[in-house]
Design a protein around this motif. Structure first.
Motif, PDB file in Angstrom:
ATOM      1  N   ARG A  51       0.765  -1.185  -0.013  1.00 44.91           N
ATOM      2  CA  ARG A  51       0.152  -0.059   0.083  1.00 44.91           C
ATOM      3  C   ARG A  51       0.827   1.348   0.041  1.00 44.91           C
ATOM      4  N   LYS A  52       0.495   2.246  -0.512  1.00 47.06           N
ATOM      5  CA  LYS A  52       0.913   3.658  -0.533  1.00 47.06           C
ATOM      6  C   LYS A  52       0.811   4.217   0.851  1.00 47.06           C
ATOM      7  N   GLU A  53       1.845   4.611   1.398  1.00 45.55           N
ATOM      8  CA  GLU A  53       1.862   5.205   2.800  1.00 45.55           C
ATOM      9  C   GLU A  53       1.228   6.543   2.755  1.00 45.55           C
ATOM     10  N   ARG A  54       0.120   7.057   3.581  1.00 45.79           N
ATOM     11  CA  ARG A  54      -0.016   8.350   3.658  1.00 45.79           C
ATOM     12  C   ARG A  54       0.698   9.240   4.302  1.00 45.79           C
ATOM     13  N   VAL A  55       1.196  10.176   4.017  1.00 43.67           N
ATOM     14  CA  VAL A  55       2.325  11.415   4.664  1.00 43.67           C
ATOM     15  C   VAL A  55       1.428  12.530   4.461  1.00 43.67           C
ATOM     16  N   MET A  56       1.835  13.274   5.821  1.00 44.68           N
ATOM     17  CA  MET A  56       1.310  14.591   5.996  1.00 44.68           C
ATOM     18  C   MET A  56       2.115  15.434   5.321  1.00 44.68           C
ATOM     19  N   ILE A  57       1.659  16.228   4.308  1.00 42.45           N
ATOM     20  CA  ILE A  57       2.516  17.267   3.438  1.00 42.45           C
ATOM     21  C   ILE A  57       2.740  18.519   4.392  1.00 42.45           C
ATOM     22  N   ALA A  58       1.795  19.169   5.212  1.00 41.32           N
ATOM     23  CA  ALA A  58       1.854  20.193   6.092  1.00 41.32           C
ATOM     24  C   ALA A  58       2.828  19.876   7.060  1.00 41.32           C
ATOM     25  N   THR A  59       3.857  20.492   7.442  1.00 40.55           N
ATOM     26  CA  THR A  59       4.833  20.139   9.001  1.00 40.55           C
ATOM     27  C   THR A  59       4.145  20.916  10.185  1.00 40.55           C
ATOM     28  N   GLN A  60       4.231  20.290  11.300  1.00 42.92           N
ATOM     29  CA  GLN A  60       4.091  20.688  12.497  1.00 42.92           C
ATOM     30  C   GLN A  60       4.050  22.430  12.506  1.00 42.92           C
ATOM     31  N   ALA A  61       5.264  22.888  12.172  1.00 38.64           N
ATOM     32  CA  ALA A  61       5.659  24.090  12.180  1.00 38.64           C
ATOM     33  C   ALA A  61       4.749  25.052  11.315  1.00 38.64           C
ATOM     34  N   GLU A  62       4.243  24.628  10.010  1.00 41.43           N
ATOM     35  CA  GLU A  62       3.597  25.220   9.163  1.00 41.43           C
ATOM     36  C   GLU A  62       2.301  25.332   9.820  1.00 41.43           C
ATOM     37  N   MET A  63       1.734  24.365  10.280  1.00 41.66           N
ATOM     38  CA  MET A  63       0.479  24.265  10.885  1.00 41.66           C
ATOM     39  C   MET A  63       0.565  25.323  12.008  1.00 41.66           C
ATOM     40  N   ASP A  64       1.507  25.464  12.990  1.00 42.73           N
ATOM     41  CA  ASP A  64       1.588  26.272  14.041  1.00 42.73           C
ATOM     42  C   ASP A  64       1.507  27.763  13.630  1.00 42.73           C
ATOM     43  N   SER A  65       2.161  28.015  12.608  1.00 44.68           N
ATOM     44  CA  SER A  65       2.498  29.352  11.961  1.00 44.68           C
ATOM     45  C   SER A  65       1.120  29.979  11.544  1.00 44.68           C
ATOM     46  N   ALA A  66       0.518  28.895  10.764  1.00 47.87           N
ATOM     47  CA  ALA A  66      -0.979  29.351  10.216  1.00 47.87           C
ATOM     48  C   ALA A  66      -1.900  29.201  11.142  1.00 47.87           C
ATOM     49  N   LYS A  67      -1.565  28.934  12.640  1.00 50.80           N
ATOM     50  CA  LYS A  67      -2.877  28.885  13.513  1.00 50.80           C
ATOM     51  C   LYS A  67      -4.021  27.950  13.460  1.00 50.80           C
ATOM     52  N   LEU A  68      -3.888  27.056  12.835  1.00 51.37           N
ATOM     53  CA  LEU A  68      -4.732  25.891  12.413  1.00 51.37           C
ATOM     54  C   LEU A  68      -5.156  25.100  13.872  1.00 51.37           C
ATOM     55  N   THR A  69      -6.518  25.263  13.844  1.00 50.58           N
ATOM     56  CA  THR A  69      -7.312  24.640  15.098  1.00 50.58           C
ATOM     57  C   THR A  69      -7.216  23.092  14.754  1.00 50.58           C
ATOM     58  N   PRO A  70      -7.264  22.272  16.012  1.00 57.24           N
ATOM     59  CA  PRO A  70      -7.379  20.814  15.779  1.00 57.24           C
ATOM     60  C   PRO A  70      -8.309  20.110  14.773  1.00 57.24           C
ATOM     61  N   PRO A  71      -9.211  20.666  14.339  1.00 60.83           N
ATOM     62  CA  PRO A  71     -10.149  19.935  13.270  1.00 60.83           C
ATOM     63  C   PRO A  71      -9.458  20.239  12.135  1.00 60.83           C
TER      64      PRO A  71
END
Length: 137
Positions: A51-71
């Motif tokens: 199977r092709k493994e799913r990979v997160m493209i956005a890093t934790q730092a990018e999500m923190d800088s964009a202020k993404l909420t958990p959902p």
């Protein structure tokens, strides 16, 4: 409160919709997968070529800088970040971001379909395991 008289000789069972709206409450839930615990089955079972493994493209730092909420911290986070950036850059003209909104919607749809397929796969594996245990007795 007391006894309530229902018209036409109806009983409470006649007007209860529970048997139509909650049929899963009467079924055996031991074969239902849980989203709170890890699957006991091999993720490669049934996939001879792998199977092709799913990979997160956005890093934790990018999500923190964009202020993404958990959902929004899921596999589609990179699309959501692009969409929010487009909205910010095209402030009064939000219709210019319809392509980004569409790609984010497609990503969310594909993610939900994949999760439903995984749930169904695990459910069928649990049913198979239960059936084989019953046959071996």
């Amino acid at each position: 409160m007391g006894n309530v008289q229902l018209p036409f000789g109806l009983t409470k069972d006649h007007i209860s919709l529970e048997k139509y709206t909650f049929p899963y409450l009467r079924k055996d839930r031991s074969e239902w997968p849980s989203d709170r615990e890890e699957s006991p089955f091999d993720p490669m079972e049934g996939f001879p070529q792998g199977r092709k493994e799913r990979v997160m493209i956005a890093t934790q730092a990018e999500m923190d800088s964009a202020k993404l909420t958990p959902p929004f911290r899921d596999y589609c986070a990179h699309k959501w970040i692009d969409y929010r950036a487009c909205l910010k850059n095209n402030r009064p003209f939000y219709w210019r971001c319809r392509h980004e909104r569409h790609t984010y919607g497609e990503c969310v749809f594909e993610d939900s379909v994949l999760r439903m397929k995984e749930w169904e796969r695990e459910k069928r594996l649990r049913q198979r395991e239960k059936r084989l245990a019953k046959e071996s007795l």
